[in-house]
Write a protein that holds these residues in place. Structure first.
Motif, PDB file in Angstrom:
ATOM      1  N   LEU A   1       0.840  -1.200   0.000  1.00  0.00           N
ATOM      2  CA  LEU A   1       0.000   0.000   0.000  1.00  0.00           C
ATOM      3  C   LEU A   1       0.874   1.248   0.000  1.00  0.00           C
ATOM      4  N   ASN A   2       1.897   1.269   0.829  1.00  0.00           N
ATOM      5  CA  ASN A   2       2.803   2.424   0.874  1.00  0.00           C
ATOM      6  C   ASN A   2       3.496   2.641  -0.463  1.00  0.00           C
ATOM      7  N   ILE A   3       3.946   1.572  -1.086  1.00  0.00           N
ATOM      8  CA  ILE A   3       4.622   1.690  -2.382  1.00  0.00           C
ATOM      9  C   ILE A   3       3.657   2.227  -3.428  1.00  0.00           C
ATOM     10  N   ALA A   4       2.445   1.688  -3.460  1.00  0.00           N
ATOM     11  CA  ALA A   4       1.459   2.124  -4.450  1.00  0.00           C
ATOM     12  C   ALA A   4       1.125   3.600  -4.278  1.00  0.00           C
ATOM     13  N   VAL A   5       0.886   4.028  -3.062  1.00  0.00           N
ATOM     14  CA  VAL A   5       0.526   5.426  -2.825  1.00  0.00           C
ATOM     15  C   VAL A   5       1.705   6.341  -3.133  1.00  0.00           C
ATOM     16  N   GLU A   6       2.918   5.940  -2.767  1.00  0.00           N
ATOM     17  CA  GLU A   6       4.091   6.758  -3.061  1.00  0.00           C
ATOM     18  C   GLU A   6       4.290   6.956  -4.557  1.00  0.00           C
ATOM     19  N   LYS A   7       4.007   5.914  -5.337  1.00  0.00           N
ATOM     20  CA  LYS A   7       4.220   6.021  -6.775  1.00  0.00           C
ATOM     21  C   LYS A   7       3.043   6.672  -7.495  1.00  0.00           C
ATOM     22  N   GLU A   8       1.816   6.370  -7.066  1.00  0.00           N
ATOM     23  CA  GLU A   8       0.631   6.893  -7.733  1.00  0.00           C
ATOM     24  C   GLU A   8       0.265   8.302  -7.274  1.00  0.00           C
ATOM     25  N   GLN A   9       0.479   8.590  -6.011  1.00  0.00           N
ATOM     26  CA  GLN A   9       0.122   9.892  -5.438  1.00  0.00           C
ATOM     27  C   GLN A   9       1.327  10.451  -4.663  1.00  0.00           C
ATOM     28  N   PRO A  10       2.415  10.784  -5.342  1.00  0.00           N
ATOM     29  CA  PRO A  10       3.631  11.197  -4.629  1.00  0.00           C
ATOM     30  C   PRO A  10       3.448  12.464  -3.786  1.00  0.00           C
ATOM     31  N   VAL A  11       2.641  13.402  -4.251  1.00  0.00           N
ATOM     32  CA  VAL A  11       2.422  14.635  -3.488  1.00  0.00           C
ATOM     33  C   VAL A  11       1.717  14.318  -2.181  1.00  0.00           C
ATOM     34  N   MET A  12       0.718  13.457  -2.265  1.00  0.00           N
ATOM     35  CA  MET A  12      -0.036  13.088  -1.074  1.00  0.00           C
ATOM     36  C   MET A  12       0.829  12.279  -0.104  1.00  0.00           C
ATOM     37  N   ALA A  13       1.653  11.400  -0.617  1.00  0.00           N
ATOM     38  CA  ALA A  13       2.541  10.605   0.236  1.00  0.00           C
ATOM     39  C   ALA A  13       3.544  11.507   0.952  1.00  0.00           C
ATOM     40  N   GLU A  14       4.071  12.492   0.240  1.00  0.00           N
ATOM     41  CA  GLU A  14       5.008  13.439   0.856  1.00  0.00           C
ATOM     42  C   GLU A  14       4.308  14.273   1.917  1.00  0.00           C
ATOM     43  N   GLU A  15       3.064  14.673   1.637  1.00  0.00           N
ATOM     44  CA  GLU A  15       2.296  15.440   2.621  1.00  0.00           C
ATOM     45  C   GLU A  15       2.054  14.621   3.886  1.00  0.00           C
ATOM     46  N   LYS A  16       1.765  13.341   3.715  1.00  0.00           N
ATOM     47  CA  LYS A  16       1.556  12.456   4.870  1.00  0.00           C
ATOM     48  C   LYS A  16       2.838  12.367   5.704  1.00  0.00           C
ATOM     49  N   GLN A  17       3.977  12.209   5.044  1.00  0.00           N
ATOM     50  CA  GLN A  17       5.255  12.157   5.759  1.00  0.00           C
ATOM     51  C   GLN A  17       5.523  13.464   6.502  1.00  0.00           C
ATOM     52  N   LYS A  18       5.197  14.595   5.854  1.00  0.00           N
ATOM     53  CA  LYS A  18       5.385  15.895   6.492  1.00  0.00           C
ATOM     54  C   LYS A  18       4.487  16.025   7.719  1.00  0.00           C
ATOM     55  N   LEU A  19       3.254  15.563   7.620  1.00  0.00           N
ATOM     56  CA  LEU A  19       2.344  15.619   8.763  1.00  0.00           C
ATOM     57  C   LEU A  19       2.870  14.784   9.932  1.00  0.00           C
ATOM     58  N   ILE A  20       3.432  13.642   9.627  1.00  0.00           N
ATOM     59  CA  ILE A  20       3.997  12.782  10.676  1.00  0.00           C
ATOM     60  C   ILE A  20       5.184  13.474  11.346  1.00  0.00           C
ATOM     61  N   ARG A  21       6.060  14.070  10.521  1.00  0.00           N
ATOM     62  CA  ARG A  21       7.208  14.783  11.088  1.00  0.00           C
ATOM     63  C   ARG A  21       6.760  15.973  11.942  1.00  0.00           C
ATOM     64  N   ASP A  22       5.788  16.740  11.429  1.00  0.00           N
ATOM     65  CA  ASP A  22       5.287  17.894  12.174  1.00  0.00           C
ATOM     66  C   ASP A  22       4.647  17.475  13.487  1.00  0.00           C
ATOM     67  N   SER A  23       3.904  16.395  13.453  1.00  0.00           N
ATOM     68  CA  SER A  23       3.257  15.900  14.667  1.00  0.00           C
ATOM     69  C   SER A  23       4.294  15.503  15.712  1.00  0.00           C
ATOM     70  N   ALA A  24       5.336  14.834  15.280  1.00  0.00           N
ATOM     71  CA  ALA A  24       6.411  14.451  16.209  1.00  0.00           C
ATOM     72  C   ALA A  24       7.120  15.683  16.754  1.00  0.00           C
ATOM     73  N   SER A  25       7.348  16.655  15.897  1.00  0.00           N
ATOM     74  CA  SER A  25       7.996  17.895  16.327  1.00  0.00           C
ATOM     75  C   SER A  25       7.129  18.641  17.339  1.00  0.00           C
ATOM     76  N   ASN A  26       5.828  18.690  17.086  1.00  0.00           N
ATOM     77  CA  ASN A  26       4.906  19.351  18.017  1.00  0.00           C
ATOM     78  C   ASN A  26       4.878  18.644  19.367  1.00  0.00           C
ATOM     79  N   ALA A  27       4.874  17.333  19.348  1.00  0.00           N
ATOM     80  CA  ALA A  27       4.872  16.572  20.598  1.00  0.00           C
ATOM     81  C   ALA A  27       6.165  16.841  21.378  1.00  0.00           C
TER      82      ALA A  27
END
Length: 172
Positions: free
Chosen positions: A6-32
């Motif tokens: 699933l991760n591979i498919a989303v990264e290849k088919e929707q790269p902008v969305m996959a990058e946004e998800k990674q950014k949200l995870i990083r931001d959430s960790a930074s906020n915590a």
């Protein structure tokens, strides 16, 4: 395996969305981490306070800053939760593709029980999958299907068919 596909498919088919998800995870960790640091600072000031804590200006300033920062982080978390829900809804559309890939992998892996020449690695399988998704993958797909979000189900059908046939050809 299904999550990995699933991760591979989303990264290849929707790269902008996959990058946004990674950014949200990083931001959430930074906020915590920021909230934890604020909490630690407040506890430190409280532990070191002598006398009346209401007269300690540095403690009051720290409490004021931490309240403002905490409110900003809460607003950011609410916005990121909405974005994450939108991304998860899109990722959910690719679940059946990931499930099919999982079935195909274990089918191919079980072929080794028939004859050792059918042994294939997970890396080989993932490389085969990579050829069928993303730009340049499933070349039989019409351009309007590849680009249109409204027709994502048709795109997934094409990828499933393409990948299934590719595995069949390679195993044969």
């Amino acid at each position: 395996l299904q999550d990995q596909m699933l991760n591979i498919a989303v990264e290849k088919e929707q790269p902008v969305m996959a990058e946004e998800k990674q950014k949200l995870i990083r931001d959430s960790a930074s906020n915590a981490k920021t909230l934890q640091e604020i909490e630690d600072t407040i506890l430190k000031y409280l532990a070191e306070a002598t006398g009346n804590i209401l007269e300690d200006e540095s403690l009051i300033e720290t409490l004021d800053k931490s309240k403002k920062t905490g409110n900003e982080i809460k607003k950011a978390q609410i916005a990121s939760e909405a974005s994450e829900k939108r991304i998860d809804i899109m990722r959910e559309k690719y679940q059946r593709l990931a499930f099919r890939c999982q079935l195909l992998y274990f089918s191919v892996a079980d072929m080794a029980l028939v004859d050792p020449m059918y042994q294939n690695s997970l890396n080989w399988f993932i490389n085969m999958f990579g050829k069928g998704v993303g730009p340049g993958g499933a070349d039989d797909a019409p351009e309007e299907i590849v680009k249109a979000d409204a027709r994502i189900e048709a795109r997934i059908d094409l990828i499933i068919d393409f990948f299934t046939y590719s595995i069949y050809k390679n195993v044969c």
